[in-house]
Design a protein around this motif. Structure first.
Motif, mmCIF file in Angstrom:
data_model
loop_
_atom_site.group_PDB
_atom_site.id
_atom_site.type_symbol
_atom_site.label_atom_id
_atom_site.label_comp_id
_atom_site.label_asym_id
_atom_site.label_seq_id
_atom_site.Cartn_x
_atom_site.Cartn_y
_atom_site.Cartn_z
ATOM 1 N N PHE A 177 0.831 -1.207 0.000
ATOM 2 C CA PHE A 177 0.000 0.000 0.000
ATOM 3 C C PHE A 177 0.870 1.264 0.000
ATOM 4 O O PHE A 177 0.576 2.218 -0.711
ATOM 5 N N LYS A 178 1.925 1.285 0.775
ATOM 6 C CA LYS A 178 2.801 2.455 0.799
ATOM 7 C C LYS A 178 3.404 2.690 -0.583
ATOM 8 O O LYS A 178 3.417 3.824 -1.077
ATOM 9 N N LYS A 179 3.873 1.623 -1.231
ATOM 10 C CA LYS A 179 4.459 1.759 -2.568
ATOM 11 C C LYS A 179 3.423 2.297 -3.565
ATOM 12 O O LYS A 179 3.731 3.128 -4.413
ATOM 13 N N ALA A 180 2.201 1.810 -3.465
ATOM 14 C CA ALA A 180 1.141 2.248 -4.374
ATOM 15 C C ALA A 180 0.855 3.739 -4.197
ATOM 16 O O ALA A 180 0.812 4.503 -5.172
ATOM 17 N N PHE A 181 0.664 4.167 -2.959
ATOM 18 C CA PHE A 181 0.353 5.576 -2.719
ATOM 19 C C PHE A 181 1.566 6.474 -2.956
ATOM 20 O O PHE A 181 1.409 7.630 -3.364
ATOM 21 N N ASP A 182 2.779 5.967 -2.716
ATOM 22 C CA ASP A 182 3.977 6.747 -3.066
ATOM 23 C C ASP A 182 4.014 7.013 -4.568
ATOM 24 O O ASP A 182 4.339 8.129 -5.003
ATOM 25 N N TYR A 183 3.663 6.018 -5.368
ATOM 26 C CA TYR A 183 3.623 6.211 -6.823
ATOM 27 C C TYR A 183 2.626 7.320 -7.171
ATOM 28 O O TYR A 183 2.913 8.197 -7.990
ATOM 29 N N VAL A 184 1.463 7.276 -6.560
ATOM 30 C CA VAL A 184 0.433 8.284 -6.821
ATOM 31 C C VAL A 184 0.944 9.676 -6.454
ATOM 32 O O VAL A 184 0.759 10.639 -7.205
ATOM 33 N N ASN A 185 1.597 9.791 -5.319
ATOM 34 C CA ASN A 185 2.075 11.099 -4.841
ATOM 35 C C ASN A 185 3.278 11.623 -5.623
ATOM 36 O O ASN A 185 3.510 12.829 -5.655
ATOM 37 N N GLN A 186 4.038 10.733 -6.239
ATOM 38 C CA GLN A 186 5.260 11.143 -6.932
ATOM 39 C C GLN A 186 5.073 11.318 -8.443
ATOM 40 O O GLN A 186 6.024 11.633 -9.150
ATOM 41 N N ASN A 187 3.856 11.101 -8.924
ATOM 42 C CA ASN A 187 3.586 11.211 -10.357
ATOM 43 C C ASN A 187 2.391 12.119 -10.603
ATOM 44 O O ASN A 187 1.521 12.268 -9.754
ATOM 45 N N ASP A 188 2.353 12.684 -11.780
ATOM 46 C CA ASP A 188 1.246 13.546 -12.184
ATOM 47 C C ASP A 188 0.112 12.651 -12.693
ATOM 48 O O ASP A 188 -0.030 12.437 -13.897
ATOM 49 N N ILE A 189 -0.672 12.118 -11.758
ATOM 50 C CA ILE A 189 -1.698 11.129 -12.131
ATOM 51 C C ILE A 189 -2.769 11.708 -13.042
ATOM 52 O O ILE A 189 -3.366 10.987 -13.826
ATOM 53 N N ALA A 190 -2.991 13.011 -12.974
ATOM 54 C CA ALA A 190 -4.014 13.627 -13.828
ATOM 55 C C ALA A 190 -3.645 13.552 -15.301
ATOM 56 O O ALA A 190 -4.521 13.575 -16.164
ATOM 57 N N ASN A 191 -2.362 13.436 -15.608
ATOM 58 C CA ASN A 191 -1.927 13.415 -16.998
ATOM 59 C C ASN A 191 -1.415 12.060 -17.459
ATOM 60 O O ASN A 191 -0.797 11.965 -18.524
ATOM 61 N N LEU A 192 -1.661 11.015 -16.685
ATOM 62 C CA LEU A 192 -1.273 9.672 -17.123
ATOM 63 C C LEU A 192 -2.128 9.264 -18.320
ATOM 64 O O LEU A 192 -3.327 9.547 -18.369
ATOM 65 N N GLU A 193 -1.497 8.597 -19.275
ATOM 66 C CA GLU A 193 -2.207 8.095 -20.453
ATOM 67 C C GLU A 193 -3.016 6.850 -20.091
ATOM 68 O O GLU A 193 -2.608 6.062 -19.232
ATOM 69 N N GLU A 194 -4.110 6.673 -20.777
ATOM 70 C CA GLU A 194 -4.953 5.494 -20.568
ATOM 71 C C GLU A 194 -4.145 4.239 -20.895
ATOM 72 O O GLU A 194 -3.374 4.207 -21.841
ATOM 73 N N GLY A 195 -4.312 3.210 -20.069
ATOM 74 C CA GLY A 195 -3.600 1.962 -20.299
ATOM 75 C C GLY A 195 -3.266 1.267 -18.997
ATOM 76 O O GLY A 195 -3.690 1.680 -17.917
ATOM 77 N N LYS A 239 0.056 -3.216 -10.208
ATOM 78 C CA LYS A 239 -0.291 -2.890 -11.587
ATOM 79 C C LYS A 239 -1.211 -1.675 -11.560
ATOM 80 O O LYS A 239 -2.194 -1.648 -10.812
ATOM 81 N N LEU A 240 -0.897 -0.680 -12.379
ATOM 82 C CA LEU A 240 -1.690 0.540 -12.466
ATOM 83 C C LEU A 240 -2.492 0.515 -13.762
ATOM 84 O O LEU A 240 -1.942 0.237 -14.831
ATOM 85 N N ILE A 241 -3.783 0.801 -13.659
ATOM 86 C CA ILE A 241 -4.650 0.875 -14.833
ATOM 87 C C ILE A 241 -5.286 2.258 -14.849
ATOM 88 O O ILE A 241 -5.893 2.680 -13.863
ATOM 89 N N VAL A 242 -5.110 2.981 -15.958
ATOM 90 C CA VAL A 242 -5.726 4.296 -16.130
ATOM 91 C C VAL A 242 -6.940 4.103 -17.035
ATOM 92 O O VAL A 242 -6.826 3.552 -18.131
ATOM 93 N N ILE A 243 -8.092 4.538 -16.543
ATOM 94 C CA ILE A 243 -9.356 4.348 -17.259
ATOM 95 C C ILE A 243 -10.005 5.709 -17.487
ATOM 96 O O ILE A 243 -10.123 6.504 -16.561
ATOM 97 N N GLU A 244 -10.424 5.946 -18.721
ATOM 98 C CA GLU A 244 -11.179 7.145 -19.071
ATOM 99 C C GLU A 244 -12.430 6.713 -19.824
ATOM 100 O O GLU A 244 -12.375 5.812 -20.657
ATOM 101 N N GLY A 245 -13.539 7.353 -19.541
ATOM 102 C CA GLY A 245 -14.757 7.013 -20.262
ATOM 103 C C GLY A 245 -15.922 7.859 -19.797
ATOM 104 O O GLY A 245 -15.794 8.681 -18.889
#
Length: 149
Positions: free
Chosen positions: A19-37, A46-52
């Motif tokens: 959980f710490k690794k997952a939330f660290d990734y979120v805090n250290q990256n611009d999640i609003a601009n991640l590409e879908e995939g 595993k990170l999945i970006v979903i738009e719809g």
């Protein structure tokens, strides 16, 4: 199930080693601009970006699901997004067989409740949480982090 805001994520780090690794990734990256995939972001993560476009409750609960091997951390980026939920022990109407390859089990049961996530809020959905997502009007963007149990 846990529902909270990203501001409080540190409260849940002790629940699972990743959980710490997952939330660290979120805090250290611009999640609003991640590409879908779908992307591997670490061992057992595993990170999945979903738009719809948001769907109706009736349409979304056709995918009322849970997982056996993964915990979902679902984070709202653009929303709001509504979720359907019911505890797995109360689900008695399977919708097909469990898919080991996709780690998903579907149900025909009706949800017990609905809840809404707004920007920078998250839900942690454990294997005992049957859920359906992407309910809403307008565009929805979210990330799902699959945390291997």
């Amino acid at each position: 199930m846990i529902i909270d805001s990203l501001h409080n994520a540190t409260k849940y780090f002790d629940l699972h080693p990743n959980f710490k690794k997952a939330f660290d990734y979120v805090n250290q990256n611009d999640i609003a601009n991640l590409e879908e995939g779908s992307f591997e972001i670490g061992e057992g993560l595993k990170l999945i970006v979903i738009e719809g476009q948001g769907a109706s409750r009736e349409e979304s609960i056709k995918g009322f699901e849970c997982h056996d091997k993964n915990i979902d951390i679902q984070i709202s980026i653009i929303g709001p997004e509504t979720y359907a939920w019911k505890p797995r022990e109360k689900c008695v109407q399977p919708n097909g067989d469990y898919s080991d390859e996709r780690d998903v089990r579907f149900f025909h049961d009706k949800p017990d409740m609905f809840f809404e996530l707004k920007e920078k809020q998250f839900a942690i959905l454990f294997p005992e949480d049957v859920h359906a997502a992407m309910i809403g009007e307008g565009p929805i963007k979210k990330i799902v982090i699959k945390v291997k149990i």
